[in-house]
Write an enzyme that holds these catalytic residues in place. Structure first.
Site, PDB file in Angstrom:
ATOM      1  N   ASP A 141       0.886  -1.168   0.000  1.00 49.22           N
ATOM      2  CA  ASP A 141       0.000   0.000   0.000  1.00 49.22           C
ATOM      3  C   ASP A 141       0.920   1.213   0.000  1.00 49.22           C
ATOM      4  O   ASP A 141       2.141   1.089   0.164  1.00 49.22           O
ATOM      5  CB  ASP A 141      -0.898  -0.019   1.255  1.00 49.22           C
ATOM      6  CG  ASP A 141      -1.774   1.231   1.358  1.00 49.22           C
ATOM      7  OD1 ASP A 141      -2.448   1.559   0.369  1.00 49.22           O
ATOM      8  OD2 ASP A 141      -1.761   1.888   2.410  1.00 49.22           O
ATOM      9  N   SER A 142       0.337   2.398  -0.129  1.00 45.94           N
ATOM     10  CA  SER A 142       1.156   3.612  -0.045  1.00 45.94           C
ATOM     11  C   SER A 142       1.636   3.850   1.385  1.00 45.94           C
ATOM     12  O   SER A 142       2.568   4.616   1.599  1.00 45.94           O
ATOM     13  CB  SER A 142       0.349   4.819  -0.510  1.00 45.94           C
ATOM     14  OG  SER A 142      -0.741   5.033   0.371  1.00 45.94           O
TER      15      SER A 142
ATOM     16  N   CYS B  97      -4.362  -1.631  -1.838  1.00 48.38           N
ATOM     17  CA  CYS B  97      -4.521  -0.190  -2.059  1.00 48.38           C
ATOM     18  C   CYS B  97      -5.478  -0.021  -3.224  1.00 48.38           C
ATOM     19  O   CYS B  97      -5.247  -0.585  -4.306  1.00 48.38           O
ATOM     20  CB  CYS B  97      -3.163   0.420  -2.399  1.00 48.38           C
ATOM     21  SG  CYS B  97      -3.233   2.139  -2.926  1.00 48.38           S
TER      22      CYS B  97
ATOM     23  N   GLU C 281      -2.110   8.789   8.061  1.00 49.02           N
ATOM     24  CA  GLU C 281      -0.646   8.704   8.013  1.00 49.02           C
ATOM     25  C   GLU C 281       0.000   9.535   9.127  1.00 49.02           C
ATOM     26  O   GLU C 281       1.104   9.243   9.562  1.00 49.02           O
ATOM     27  CB  GLU C 281      -0.117   9.146   6.644  1.00 49.02           C
ATOM     28  CG  GLU C 281      -0.412   8.156   5.532  1.00 49.02           C
ATOM     29  CD  GLU C 281       0.337   6.825   5.668  1.00 49.02           C
ATOM     30  OE1 GLU C 281       1.520   6.831   6.027  1.00 49.02           O
ATOM     31  OE2 GLU C 281      -0.283   5.772   5.416  1.00 49.02           O
TER      32      GLU C 281
ATOM     33  N   CYS D  88     -10.951   2.912   0.054  1.00 46.36           N
ATOM     34  CA  CYS D  88      -9.539   3.235   0.283  1.00 46.36           C
ATOM     35  C   CYS D  88      -9.181   2.466   1.540  1.00 46.36           C
ATOM     36  O   CYS D  88      -9.908   2.533   2.546  1.00 46.36           O
ATOM     37  CB  CYS D  88      -9.337   4.729   0.491  1.00 46.36           C
ATOM     38  SG  CYS D  88      -7.685   5.150   1.112  1.00 46.36           S
TER      39      CYS D  88
ATOM     40  N   HIS E 216      -7.113   2.877   3.750  1.00 48.72           N
ATOM     41  CA  HIS E 216      -6.852   3.665   4.961  1.00 48.72           C
ATOM     42  C   HIS E 216      -8.132   3.942   5.763  1.00 48.72           C
ATOM     43  O   HIS E 216      -8.085   4.177   6.966  1.00 48.72           O
ATOM     44  CB  HIS E 216      -6.255   5.036   4.605  1.00 48.72           C
ATOM     45  CG  HIS E 216      -4.786   5.032   4.301  1.00 48.72           C
ATOM     46  ND1 HIS E 216      -4.261   4.488   3.158  1.00 48.72           N
ATOM     47  CD2 HIS E 216      -3.726   5.523   5.005  1.00 48.72           C
ATOM     48  CE1 HIS E 216      -2.941   4.654   3.154  1.00 48.72           C
ATOM     49  NE2 HIS E 216      -2.592   5.278   4.269  1.00 48.72           N
TER      50      HIS E 216
HETATM   51  N1  DGL Z   1      -4.706   3.101   0.853  1.00 46.65           N
HETATM   52  C1  DGL Z   1      -4.655   3.788  -0.432  1.00 46.65           C
HETATM   53  C2  DGL Z   1      -5.905   3.460  -1.216  1.00 46.65           C
HETATM   54  O1  DGL Z   1      -6.565   2.479  -0.899  1.00 46.65           O
HETATM   55  C3  DGL Z   1      -4.375   5.243  -0.192  1.00 46.65           C
HETATM   56  C4  DGL Z   1      -3.802   5.926  -1.353  1.00 46.65           C
HETATM   57  C5  DGL Z   1      -3.016   7.205  -1.052  1.00 46.65           C
HETATM   58  O2  DGL Z   1      -1.867   7.090  -0.660  1.00 46.65           O
HETATM   59  O3  DGL Z   1      -3.544   8.289  -1.295  1.00 46.65           O
HETATM   60  O4  DGL Z   1      -6.249   4.099  -2.179  1.00 46.65           O
END
Ligand code: DGL
Length: 292
Positions: A11-12, A75, A166, A198, A200
């Site tokens: 993931d990011s 992600c 984050e 998402c 997150h």
């Molecule tokens: N968890 C990522 C997603 O599902 C977040 C992406 C981001 O870094 O903006 O899209």
């Protein structure tokens, strides 16, 4: 027998930990390698081609450095940007989070009005609309061609949500104010189900749930994604055969100490030490701890 190679996921940043948790609960004996690409987060505001190139680079690192047997793109933005490219270029199966999320929402909605929230990249990619059109109706109550099975999607981008997570800020007045503003159109649309598009966002579920009200069910892709992983492992005969617990290793391409600290709070003590990945240093230098 069995296949002892780890499952790779990325993931990011911290978002994919929500999927990792579901995976560990469902297939606890599998080894796991997780990369949070925090050095290049956020993905959601970047062009899709750039996110796709990151996803390909990470996937190659997982295959070449860690010999993973399957990759979970934990992600939504990377799934929207790169799932097809990853599947076309990798020697291992790749599981994304968009179709599993829609399946989860389809099981829950009663009025067939489903809200989807995600990053700007995910929402503007059109990936959810395409996925709904492509669903073939085999999922009970899923979207399809017939009037009875069709559900309406109401999409909303939520810039700022990922940044709160984050920063380790999962509930605060600021999160609530932003959520009230961004989610208002979905409340007005009368959705009875809200898909957290998402990975997150489950960390903000309490606030999102309070803002949407008790009549709206929140759904994440995590559990359905874990089920899909288990089904791929079984159908390909690549599951780990031992009943013992798997080993989990976490990497970050950013500040590893921050990743350990916030990641432990979000995920739990099992996160352990965090290895460093430095893309600039030969594009792939990893200094993790013990290999499973
Ligand atoms: N968890 C990522 C997603 O599902 C977040 C992406 C981001 O870094 O903006 O899209």
């Amino acid at each position: 027998m069995g296949d002892d190679r780890p499952i790779g996921m990325f993931d990011s940043g911290f978002g994919g930990l929500t999927v990792a948790r579901a995976l560990i609960d469902l297939v606890p004996s599998e080894h796991l390698i997780y990369l949070g690409d925090t050095g290049r987060y956020p993905y959601g505001s970047r062009p899709l081609e750039e996110v796709r190139s990151f996803a390909l680079e990470i996937a190659r690192w997982l295959v070449e450095e860690h010999d993973v047997k399957l990759i979970v793109v934990a992600c939504n933005t990377a799934s929207a940007a790169g799932l097809e490219a990853l599947r076309a270029s990798l020697p291992v199966p790749v599981v994304g989070v968009i179709d599993p999320g829609l399946r989860a929402a389809a099981k829950v909605t009663a009025n067939r009005r489903v809200g989807v929230i995600g990053t700007v990249g995910t929402i503007s990619s059109g990936a959810y609309q395409r996925a709904v059109e492509e669903m073939d109706g085999t999922t009970p109550g899923a979207a399809g061609q017939g009037e009875d099975s069709f559900f309406e999607l109401h999409l909303a981008a939520c810039p700022g949500f990922v940044e709160f997570v984050e920063r380790g800020e999962t509930s605060s007045d600021q999160v609530t104010v932003l959520a009230e503003r961004l989610l208002a159109p979905l409340g007005e649309a009368g959705v009875d189900t809200l898909l957290l598009g998402c990975t997150h966002y489950p960390f903000l579920a309490r606030t999102i749930g309070e803002v949407m009200g008790r009549d709206v069910v929140l759904v994440s892709s995590a559990d359905e994604t874990a089920f899909e992983v288990r089904s791929v492992l079984t159908s390909r005969g690549i599951e780990r055969s031992t009943g013992g617990s798997g080993m989990y290793r976490f990497y970050s391409s950013g500040d590893v100490e921050w990743f350990r600290k916030v990641g432990t709070r979000l995920f739990g003590e099992e996160l352990g030490q965090v290895g460093q990945v430095d893309w600039a240093d030969r594009r792939t230098t990893s200094k993790g701890h013990d290999t499973p």
